[in-house]
Design a protein around this motif. Structure first.
Motif, PDB file in Angstrom:
ATOM      1  N   LEU A  99     -15.602 -20.800  11.416  1.00  0.00           N
ATOM      2  CA  LEU A  99     -14.571 -20.489  12.407  1.00  0.00           C
ATOM      3  C   LEU A  99     -15.181 -20.385  13.805  1.00  0.00           C
ATOM      4  O   LEU A  99     -14.631 -20.903  14.781  1.00  0.00           O
ATOM      5  N   VAL A 122     -10.428 -16.905  19.079  1.00  0.00           N
ATOM      6  CA  VAL A 122     -10.797 -17.321  17.721  1.00  0.00           C
ATOM      7  C   VAL A 122     -12.308 -17.184  17.514  1.00  0.00           C
ATOM      8  O   VAL A 122     -12.766 -16.805  16.434  1.00  0.00           O
ATOM      9  N   GLY A 126     -14.326 -15.157  14.464  1.00  0.00           N
ATOM     10  CA  GLY A 126     -15.435 -15.673  13.665  1.00  0.00           C
ATOM     11  C   GLY A 126     -16.664 -14.786  13.761  1.00  0.00           C
ATOM     12  O   GLY A 126     -17.321 -14.493  12.754  1.00  0.00           O
TER      13      GLY A 126
END
Length: 498
Positions: A99, A122, A126
């Motif tokens: 990710l 994002v 991760g």
């Protein structure tokens, strides 16, 4: 000294089986992953002007390029740590790294400001899956106390170096290749680390699979603590532009308090709590978290002030300012190496107090900076000593937190400790920056000093307060264990925490 513990297996609690043949390869993978995730908190700072020119970002948008990562990183750390305990550290580590890498690629390819901001959010998610999992991996890979102390010292050094070198790498990449490379650089690193981790990290044993099947992720508790923690960080971010008494800041803080209170109440009755109530009765773990909360803002604030001093007062380019901050990375590395040797002999309490004292003295030295101060005597040496002291003080907190929770709660302990560090870092940085700005504004308004003198005096006052906070934490370190952490008893499936 207690005898070294036997190699740990999952015992049905969701940990991965240990692969003792590749321990130092696993350490290298964990440290590299920790380094790039922490590095990305600050690597974009130097590139912000270029991002603004390229993507037409507003000042508010630029703020979220930095703080979007911090928001999700802090908010999901606890969830990431618990997921590693339940689902297996290898699986969560690889998912988080994938990710993080994909979001880095998307951010580097961004054509509009909101694309970049979304990618940073994002990325933080991760990183929140990767960072607590690295501690779980090392706790199970190095069960013997001395080897574990050395491994965690290297991990601490990697994290500290990531925090210290963000400006250096950001300046190099932006100056030589362009701002997109502060994100693109994570892509080849992420791919290599993913391939290495897939081959080196042990897979979940059958007992771990059974444990994961029995244990379930506490969805309501996870949602409440994630939103509550994110609310605290968001309030701090908003306060930088609107002030602490503004309606948005107070609304976010109020919502965060309600969510975190609801989380604590829910955990008392949940069948599969994210944080079992017994955890809050573990004195060593809670002490380590409290001290981390108190001191974590000092390192980022020190680097922030010195970066501005070197560029705005001493007129260095971003590249040369980054090079001038290199003594911080050397101090972190040598401090962690010294701590790993000392903690087994002197115990966590003495090492933490000694490191705190060294850092406090060095911060007082740094606070005497002036517009014409010499680099070696007023920047390089005290910067090196302050970072060495903070690094020495950091390892005992990590060891105490992990030992206090037990091996089958290593991910949870890591999530708690890293959450405390992130919130403490955000609060401490915001408070110290506000203090410095206020002092500078008062002196500038009085018209008695030049702008450079007023700026350095503002930085000096904030550094003095930081020194006082570290010294106070050192005194509170009397609550830490005197001796090296004993081997924790394994938790039973019904006991919650050993």
């Amino acid at each position: 000294m207690t005898p070294p513990p036997e190699p740990h297996t999952d015992g049905g609690h969701g940990l991965d089986a240990v692969a003792p043949r590749r321990p130092w390869v696993i350490l290298a993978i964990a440290c590299a992953a920790q380094f790039i995730c922490v590095l990305d908190v600050s690597i974009v700072n130097v590139a912000l002007p270029s991002m603004r020119e390229s993507l037409g970002l507003s000042p508010g948008g630029l703020q979220w390029v930095v703080n979007g990562y911090a928001l999700t990183f802090a908010g999901f750390l606890l969830l990431g740590g618990r997921a590693a305990d339940l689902l297996g550290s290898r699986r969560v580590f690889l998912a988080g790294l994938a990710l993080f890498t994909a979001a880095s690629l998307a951010g580097g390819l961004a054509q509009t400001g909101w694309h970049l901001v979304a990618a940073r959010f994002v990325q933080g998610l991760g990183g929140a899956l990767v960072v607590p999992t690295t501690l779980t991996v090392l706790t199970t890979t190095f069960p013997q106390s001395h080897a574990r102390a050395r491994a965690l010292a290297v991990l601490t050094a990697a994290a500290g170096a990531g925090g210290a070198l963000g400006g250096v790498f950001g300046g190099l990449l932006t100056g030589l290749l362009g701002w997109r490379w502060v994100l693109f650089v994570n892509v080849p690193l992420g791919v290599v680390l993913s391939l290495a981790a897939a081959g080196a990290l042990p897979g979940a044993s059958r007992g771990a699979a059974r444990g994961a099947a029995r244990g379930r992720l506490d969805v309501p508790g996870s949602l409440a603590v994630t939103l509550g923690t994110s609310g605290v960080v968001a309030a701090i971010v908003v306060s930088e532009g609107r002030g602490w008494t503004s309606a948005p800041t107070l609304s976010l803080l109020g919502a965060a308090v309600l969510l975190l209170t609801g989380f604590l109440l829910w955990e008392r009755r949940a069948r599969h709590p994210l944080v079992p109530p017994a955890v809050f009765r573990l004195r060593a773990l809670m002490t380590a978290n409290a001290l981390a909360l108190l001191t974590s803002g000092v390192l980022p604030a020190t680097m922030f002030f010195l970066s501005l001093y070197l560029q705005n007062v001493r007129d260095m380019t971003p590249l040369w300012a980054g090079v001038a901050l290199l003594p911080s990375a050397a101090g972190v590395a040598l401090g962690a190496a010294a701590a790993s040797r000392l903690v087994g002999v002197l115990g966590p309490r003495a090492v933490f107090m000694a490191g705190s004292l060294l850092a406090a003295v060095a911060l007082v030295w740094l606070s005497r900076l002036g517009p014409d101060s010499g680099y070696v005597g007023f920047v390089a040496v005290p910067l090196f000593l302050s970072m060495a002291g903070l690094s020495v003080a950091g390892l005992p907190l990590t060891l105490t937190a992990v030992a206090g929770a037990g091996p089958d709660r290593a991910g949870l302990a890591s999530g708690l400790l890293n959450t405390a560090k992130q919130i403490g870092g955000a609060v401490g940085l915001a408070a110290l920056v506000t203090l410095a700005a206020t002092r500078t504004a008062v002196l500038t308004a009085a018209g008695r000093t030049s702008e450079d003198v007023a700026t350095t005096q503002g930085f000096g006052l904030a550094l003095l307060v930081a020194a006082g906070a570290v010294l106070g934490a050192g005194l509170c370190g009397l609550a830490l264990p005197r001796d090296a952490p004993p081997k924790p008893a394994p938790a039973s499936p019904r006991a919650g925490v050993a």
